[in-house]
Design an enzyme around this catalytic site. Structure first.
Site, PDB file in Angstrom:
ATOM      1  CB  SER A  10     -31.243  89.868 -24.810  1.00  0.00           C
ATOM      2  OG  SER A  10     -32.334  90.745 -25.050  1.00  0.00           O
TER       3      SER A  10
ATOM      4  CE1 TYR B 236     -27.761  94.602 -24.930  1.00  0.00           C
ATOM      5  CE2 TYR B 236     -29.805  93.611 -25.702  1.00  0.00           C
ATOM      6  CZ  TYR B 236     -28.890  93.842 -24.697  1.00  0.00           C
ATOM      7  OH  TYR B 236     -29.106  93.301 -23.441  1.00  0.00           O
TER       8      TYR B 236
END
Length: 280
Positions: free
Chosen positions: A140, A154
């Site tokens: 990501s 995250y």
């Protein structure tokens, strides 16, 4: 001929979003696929739709034995393993450092990092025996730069995935096995809704809203789509990327490239107005 003719792939998190679309495109490009997810109804429906070249196995990607069985199934069913796409994931707790719950932190790390480790652990022996293979891990942009996720957990987990990818690439590359990651930008999937606490069913109805909300967030004037990541995965799974190893492929429409040109120009105009007569 398809770009993945003759190849066998395992795709985790394949019952929705990026994983589902990747399974569809892999099959269209000639691959045989083993798809995994927690929701059996959705997984079995996708496998039926894709035909005999697709097999679904309900899998909790955080459980050691289930991941080993998933990888072994590919070899047992189709005779080999050419690609593993560690795509499974999900949102993590939001909020600042003082409010984090240790158990929820551990759960997120298990889903986002442990699962990737397990997939590589069990895929590696098969691929090393073949002398070839491609492992793709879903990273990501939040793992590359702070501030691109509502969850610092995250972001931290995805940073670990990106670095773990590079470490394992240095090891397995010597056996002809490539290990790379893909770092998506703002991709219109249900993960945003899940992060805000929506049920899975409700979250899966939100991608169109996300597409509209993020249409101008990056220089490319649209939000990212699952197709964008799926096509990147096809490239990394194919022989076209045979000399690419240990790389994090950013697919983000250049949102991490810097400040958008139009925003910069608006700021420039505002500064000229602020300074008024002092500007010649």
């Amino acid at each position: 001929m398809g770009r993945l003719d003759g190849k066998v792939a395992v795709i985790t998190g394949a019952t929705s979003g990026i994983g589902l679309r990747t399974a569809e495109i892999f099959v269209a490009e000639g691959a045989k696929v083993i798809i995994a997810g927690r929701r059996s109804h959705e997984g079995e429906a996708l496998a039926r739709r894709l035909g005999d070249v697709c097999v679904f196995r309900q899998t909790d990607v955080t459980v050691d034995e289930q991941m080993r069985a998933l990888i072994d199934l590919a070899v047992e069913r189709f005779g080999r393993l050419d690609c593993l796409f560690n795509n499974a994931g999900g949102p993590a707790q939001t909020g600042g450092i003082e409010g984090l719950d240790a158990d929820r932190f551990d759960q997120a790390m298990a889903v986002l990092v442990r699962s990737v480790m397990l997939g590589m652990k069990y895929a590696a022996p098969h691929m090393k025996t073949q002398g070839a293979g491609s492992i793709i891990n879903n990273g990501s942009i939040a793992g590359r730069l702070a501030g691109y996720s509502t969850s610092l957990v995250y972001s931290t987990a995805k940073a670990a995935v990106i670095h773990l990818t590079k470490c394992v690439a240095m090891e397995l590359g010597e056996s002809g096995v490539r290990v790379n990651s893909i770092s998506p930008g703002l991709i219109a999937t249900g993960i945003f809704g899940k992060a805000l606490g929506l049920s899975t069913e409700a979250a899966e109805k939100t991608p169109e809203t996300i597409r509209n909300a993020y249409a101008t967030a990056q220089p490319i004037p649209r939000a990212g789509l699952p197709d964008d990541i799926a096509h990147a995965a096809v490239f990394l799974a194919s022989d076209e990327s045979g000399f690419i190893n240990g790389h994090d492929l950013v697919v983000d429409g250049a949102i991490t490239g810097g400040r958008n040109w139009s925003q910069q120009q608006q700021g420039y105009a505002a500064m000229r107005k602020l300074l008024g007569d002092a500007v010649e």
